[in-house]
Every structure is written in structure tokens, then in C-alpha cells.
Write a protein that holds these residues in place. Structure first.
Motif, PDB file in Angstrom:
ATOM      1  N   GLU A 118      13.507  13.608 -47.233  1.00 42.95           N
ATOM      2  CA  GLU A 118      14.277  13.030 -47.909  1.00 42.95           C
ATOM      3  C   GLU A 118      13.404  13.373 -49.945  1.00 42.95           C
ATOM      4  O   GLU A 118      13.657  14.261 -50.504  1.00 42.95           O
ATOM      5  N   ILE A 119      11.868  12.983 -49.616  1.00 47.21           N
ATOM      6  CA  ILE A 119      11.095  13.529 -50.495  1.00 47.21           C
ATOM      7  C   ILE A 119      11.072  15.166 -50.673  1.00 47.21           C
ATOM      8  O   ILE A 119      11.093  16.344 -51.435  1.00 47.21           O
ATOM      9  N   LEU A 120      10.897  15.830 -49.696  1.00 45.18           N
ATOM     10  CA  LEU A 120      10.998  17.316 -49.671  1.00 45.18           C
ATOM     11  C   LEU A 120      12.222  17.976 -50.397  1.00 45.18           C
ATOM     12  O   LEU A 120      12.435  19.196 -50.816  1.00 45.18           O
ATOM     13  N   LEU A 121      13.219  17.662 -50.030  1.00 48.11           N
ATOM     14  CA  LEU A 121      14.905  17.867 -50.151  1.00 48.11           C
ATOM     15  C   LEU A 121      14.537  17.741 -51.383  1.00 48.11           C
ATOM     16  O   LEU A 121      15.190  18.660 -52.911  1.00 48.11           O
ATOM     17  N   ALA A 122      14.104  16.556 -52.345  1.00 52.10           N
ATOM     18  CA  ALA A 122      14.566  16.517 -53.677  1.00 52.10           C
ATOM     19  C   ALA A 122      13.572  17.486 -54.087  1.00 52.10           C
ATOM     20  O   ALA A 122      13.936  17.597 -55.607  1.00 52.10           O
ATOM     21  N   ARG A 123      12.133  17.662 -53.302  1.00 53.86           N
ATOM     22  CA  ARG A 123      11.857  18.545 -54.301  1.00 53.86           C
ATOM     23  C   ARG A 123      11.917  19.912 -54.436  1.00 53.86           C
ATOM     24  O   ARG A 123      12.204  20.754 -55.000  1.00 53.86           O
ATOM     25  N   LEU A 124      12.613  20.461 -52.869  1.00 57.92           N
ATOM     26  CA  LEU A 124      13.522  22.120 -53.087  1.00 57.92           C
ATOM     27  C   LEU A 124      14.561  21.671 -54.199  1.00 57.92           C
ATOM     28  O   LEU A 124      14.988  22.804 -54.867  1.00 57.92           O
ATOM     29  N   ARG A 125      14.988  20.897 -54.552  1.00 55.54           N
ATOM     30  CA  ARG A 125      16.201  20.537 -55.378  1.00 55.54           C
ATOM     31  C   ARG A 125      15.806  20.793 -57.195  1.00 55.54           C
ATOM     32  O   ARG A 125      16.533  21.769 -57.866  1.00 55.54           O
ATOM     33  N   GLU A 126      14.612  20.800 -57.309  1.00 51.96           N
ATOM     34  CA  GLU A 126      13.872  20.439 -58.231  1.00 51.96           C
ATOM     35  C   GLU A 126      14.103  22.188 -58.637  1.00 51.96           C
ATOM     36  O   GLU A 126      13.810  22.864 -59.835  1.00 51.96           O
ATOM     37  N   LEU A 127      13.266  22.559 -57.639  1.00 49.59           N
ATOM     38  CA  LEU A 127      12.484  23.695 -57.260  1.00 49.59           C
ATOM     39  C   LEU A 127      13.991  24.899 -57.624  1.00 49.59           C
ATOM     40  O   LEU A 127      13.705  26.623 -57.707  1.00 49.59           O
ATOM     41  N   GLY A 128      15.302  25.007 -57.528  1.00 49.93           N
ATOM     42  CA  GLY A 128      16.017  25.424 -57.609  1.00 49.93           C
ATOM     43  C   GLY A 128      17.105  25.598 -56.424  1.00 49.93           C
ATOM     44  O   GLY A 128      17.938  26.585 -56.127  1.00 49.93           O
ATOM     45  N   GLY A 129      16.704  25.033 -55.199  1.00 48.30           N
ATOM     46  CA  GLY A 129      17.083  25.567 -53.823  1.00 48.30           C
ATOM     47  C   GLY A 129      17.765  23.746 -52.964  1.00 48.30           C
ATOM     48  O   GLY A 129      18.277  23.216 -53.828  1.00 48.30           O
ATOM     49  N   ASP A 130      18.889  24.107 -51.976  1.00 48.79           N
ATOM     50  CA  ASP A 130      19.154  23.026 -51.925  1.00 48.79           C
ATOM     51  C   ASP A 130      19.328  23.483 -50.095  1.00 48.79           C
ATOM     52  O   ASP A 130      19.111  25.060 -49.609  1.00 48.79           O
ATOM     53  N   VAL A 131      19.855  22.962 -49.252  1.00 51.24           N
ATOM     54  CA  VAL A 131      20.770  23.229 -47.976  1.00 51.24           C
ATOM     55  C   VAL A 131      21.573  23.139 -47.956  1.00 51.24           C
ATOM     56  O   VAL A 131      22.940  21.777 -48.537  1.00 51.24           O
TER      57      VAL A 131
END
Length: 472
Positions: A118-131
Motif C-alpha cells: 500500500e505504501i509503495l503504491l502510494a509512492r508510485l502514484r506520487e511519482l506519476g505511475g500506477d498499476v
């Protein structure tokens, strides 16, 4: 998010567990376009890989999620053994050390795997990415220019593909890469996330119950109201239904079945150790459980997996963005496969009671001294060693200096003239002599290991040239 029938990306990551998400974060902060696909409709819901070792905490700090990890986790609790409903005494299964300047984390951290994701996904979204969820890989082909992946939602063309899709990896099977292994323990195990009535069991200890049928543990999971239940079955097979989990708790502990107020997730498995024969086949690379499967006893699986991603991310970035020779990616298998083999052996020995959890489980001593990317020595360090943390003359910690996707040329206790570099790819920092380093010049790789060490900056130039980096 939906895929078009054909999509192009620099890196396709198959699997959105801790490995895939960590790699996606590392690539995103470098500006590398990556697509992460996950065949499940949601991220993994269980606590399975709950232990985060000191070295992995350093990695997560660098990826920008250290504050969240501190906020949602806690130090591993000390064990409490029970017999016939009576406390027998404390048992600490971990090595605990006070933080030092060189090693800021001295003991394992506890946080459920779903929270890490959950934490890594939130960080990825901050950086402009997603799953992209509910998207399975069905086939792949590759040529000298890239990989074509057939997905359940369409076709993707990528420069590179990374398999982070677990121990039953579809990608690994499609490549025909063998995975040799052994059963660590013939006894199956059950793992579940449960909630227990507050009056029935405290959350201060990791509760351990021994019995003829096998051991049973209940570990409070920080930042939640849950316990992780782990039970060994010397006889019979686990019943993972809520009723079966409640009956197990009632049979093996002093708790009543009704004390288990909720069974939130459950699974069964047989402890196994296995290692893929190869970590790279052309433009496809294997990482995490797709490359190595561990017994959970040593707390090494998730940690080794995240560090696979950390090793691979900067190398993909150098090849895709900075013109490094693609042969640089060969060093991923060269460096990570021996580490995975070492950690597999450690986990297996701990599971079988042949070795206690000690300094080796913290992964701070791992390195790449034998790597073709390691050159020279200076002061107290040999190239390939982990670069220690420590104070600097001008305020920031060394880990603050290293933090980010760049290399750091660190001059310790020396005033020798240094080359300069265009842009931000190599940053220079000077500081006074420090015991953990001694004196000398140290090129710290983006993953926090010493790539080159020496006293003469002239010998650094050919090393950097191999990476496609030239001084100004």
C-alpha cells in the motif's frame, strides 16, 4: 486504467507485489516509463512477508517511503512462550543492536506485507505511475529490439520485461527457465490474519504455543488490530476456512474459538527453497519470488526481493536513459543470484534449527566484492561493500547525500582535485576522515554500494566510461 490493444512502454513489470512496486518506484523517480500489470483484481491482501530487515529499511528510505514505514510499523515484539494456558517466559528470536552512525537501523521492523505494498503504491502514484489490475500475461516473444507481451487486455511492446510475478511465475515458465529447489520441511503450514477479542490476548508479545501437532504462533501486526497466525501441521492438512482457523486456535492455545472474532485472510503452504537457473534471458529479467523462493523462517524473502529491484532499477535507467551498454544488465544476475543463494541457505538453516537469527539476517553485510562492477579499495572499504551512513562536515547525513537516483563521488579526508560532471548523474561531496570509511575516494552507486574506490581520480575515469559517463 485500461490498456489499448497495443501499448508501448520502456519497461513492462509483471506483478504488483513488493518487488514490482519497488522497481516501479525506482524507475519512475529516474524518469523511466514503466507499466505495472497484476493479474489479480486487487493487491495481495495478507500479512505474509511481515519482517523488514535493516538493509531493506535503508532501501525504503531512499525510495522515499521511510516516514510511512516508521509510522505504520514497529520493532518486532519479543516472544512469549505458553504451555497449558500459562506463560512460561520470554524468548527473543532476533538479534537486536543499537543504531550506530554507520548502521542507523539495528533490529528488524514489523509491518504486514499488504501495508508495505500500500505504501509503495502510494509512492508510485506520487511519482506519476500506477498499476493495471485484472491483467494477466498470456504469452511473450522477444527480439533484439524489445519484448512483445500478450496480455489478457491487449498487446504491449516494451524495451525490457521484468518478471515479478511470484514463485509460480508465468513469465519464468514461458521462458523455460528451470527452478531447482528442495522441500525445507515436509510439514504443511497455515498462515492467517485474525482478530482476537481484546480481553483474550495482549498485543505486547509474539505468542508461541508448542505442541505435538506442531508449533503455533500469534504475532500482533503493528498499525492494525490483527494478529498473524502461523501454524505447523506435523499431521494432517490445514483447514483454511474461518471455522477451521477458529478450531485450530481453540485446539492449540488457551483461547476459545469465539475469541477469534474475525478471520481476514488465510492460506496454506509448504516451506520450500528454490533458485532459478538464470535471472536474465535476453530482454527479460526475473526478480523476487520469480527468481528465488524462501522459507519464511529467516525473514529474508521479501527483503531479498526488494533488493533485487533496487539493484536492477538503476541499471535499467543507465541503459535506457544514459546510453550505457546493455551488457550492464548482465551484472544483475552476476550480483543478485549469489546473494539469493546465500539467503536461501540461511533461511533453510534457520527453519531447521541449524542456525539462529543473527547479524546475517539483517543483510547489512551483503555486498558485491566479486562483481565486474567493483574496482579498487581505499581506507576501510573494498569496492562492492555497502556504503555506510555517517555524519558529514556540513550537516546532512551521508545517506541524505546519497539519497536519489544519482551516483555520489565521496571524497573522505582528502583534498585531491576531482573531475566535474555534467548534470546531476554524478554528484560530488567532500567530508572529513571518518572511521567507517578511513580516507580516500569512493564512488557510491545509486543502490548504495561502493562501485569504485581509490586515491587517484584519474583511475575513476575509465570505470565511469564503462557506464557511459564521461567527465566534463
Amino acid at each position: 486504467m485500461e490498456l489499448n490493444s497495443v501499448k508501448e512502454t520502456r519497461v513492462l513489470i509483471v506483478g504488483a507485489g513488493p518487488t514490482g512496486l519497488a522497481l516501479a518506484c525506482d524507475l519512475a523517480r529516474r524518469g523511466v516509463t514503466a507499466l505495472v500489470v497484476e493479474q489479480a483484481p486487487a493487491l495481495f491482501p495478507g500479512s505474509r512477508g511481515k519482517g523488514i530487515q535493516p538493509r531493506t529499511r535503508e532501501v525504503l528510505d531512499d525510495l522515499g517511503v521511510g516516514d510511512a514505514v516508521r509510522a505504520h510499523g514497529a520493532a518486532a515484539p519479543i516472544g512469549m512462550t505458553w504451555q497449558d494456558g500459562e506463560r512460561q517466559g520470554e524468548y527473543d528470536m532476533f538479534r537486536r543492536a543499537a543504531p550506530t552512525d554507520a548502521e542507523p537501523y539495528g533490529e528488524p521492523w514489523m509491518m504486514p506485507q499488504w501495508r508495505t505494498q500500500e505504501i509503495l503504491l502510494a509512492r508510485l502514484r506520487e511519482l506519476g505511475g500506477d498499476v493495471v489490475l485484472s491483467t494477466a500475461l498470456t504469452a511473450l516473444t522477444q527480439d533484439e529490439h524489445g519484448v512483445t507481451a500478450e496480455l489478457s487486455t491487449g498487446q504491449v511492446r516494451a524495451s525490457y520485461l521484468v518478471a515479478a510475478d511470484g514463485g509460480r511465475s508465468t513469465v519464468r515458465r514461458a521462458l523455460g527457465v528451470a527452478m531447482a529447489g528442495e522441500s525445507v520441511d515436509p510439514a504443511p503450514m497455515l498462515v492467517a490474519d485474525v482478530r482476537i477479542a481484546e480481553s483474550a490476548l495482549d498485543r505486547l508479545s509474539w505468542h508461541i504455543f508448542m505442541g505435538e501437532s506442531g508449533y503455533t504462533t500469534l504475532c500482533p501486526l503493528p498499525g492494525t488490530a490483527d494478529f498473524q497466525l502461523v501454524a505447523q501441521f506435523k499431521d494432517g492438512e490445514p483447514d483454511t476456512s474461518p471455522e477451521g482457523v477458529r478450531a485450530l486456535v481453540a485446539a492449540r492455545t488457551h483461547l476459545a474459538a469465539d475469541d477469534v472474532t474475525e478471520v481476514r485472510w488465510s492460506s496454506d503452504f509448504r516451506p520450500r527453497a528454490a533458485l532459478a537457473d538464470r535471472f536474465r534471458v535476453g530482454r527479460v529479467l526475473l526478480a523476487g519470488d520469480a527468481a528465488h523462493v524462501h522459507s519464511p523462517a529467516g525473514g529474508q524473502g521479501l527483503n531479498t526481493s526488494i533488493q533485487d529491484a533496487y539493484n536492477l532499477g538503476w541499471k535499467l535507467g543507465m541503459v535506457l536513459l544514459h546510453g550505457a551498454d546493455p551488457a550492464l544488465l548482465d551484472s544483475y544476475e552476476e550480483e543478485r543470484r549469489p546473494v539469493a543463494a546465500e539467503m536461501l541457505g540461511l533461511s533453510t538453516r534457520i527453519h531447521r534449527g541449524e542456525q539462529e537469527r543473527g547479524a546475517a539476517t539483517q543483510q547489512l553485510g551483503l555486498g558485491y566484492r566479486g562483481s565486474l562492477l567493483s574496482s579498487g579499495r581505499a581506507g576501510a572499504l573494498v569496492s562492492g561493500d555497502r556504503a555506510p551512513d555517517g555524519p558529514t562536515d556540513d550537516g546532512p547525513r551521508l545517506f541524505d547525500v546519497f539519497k536519489g537516483p544519482h551516483f555520489t563521488l565521496l571524497a573522505v579526508g582528502t583534498t585531491v582535485e576531482l573531475p566535474s560532471f555534467e548534470g546531476e548523474l554524478v554528484r560530488i561531496h567532500r567530508t572529513a576522515a571518518y572511521e567507517a570509511y578511513g580516507k580516500g575516494l569512493f564512488l557510491v552507486r545509486p543502490d548504495g554500494y561502493i562501485g569504485w574506490a581509490g586515491d587517484d581520480p584519474a583511475s575513476l575515469v575509465p570505470y565511469l566510461a564503462r557506464l557511459g559517463i564521461a567527465p566534463r
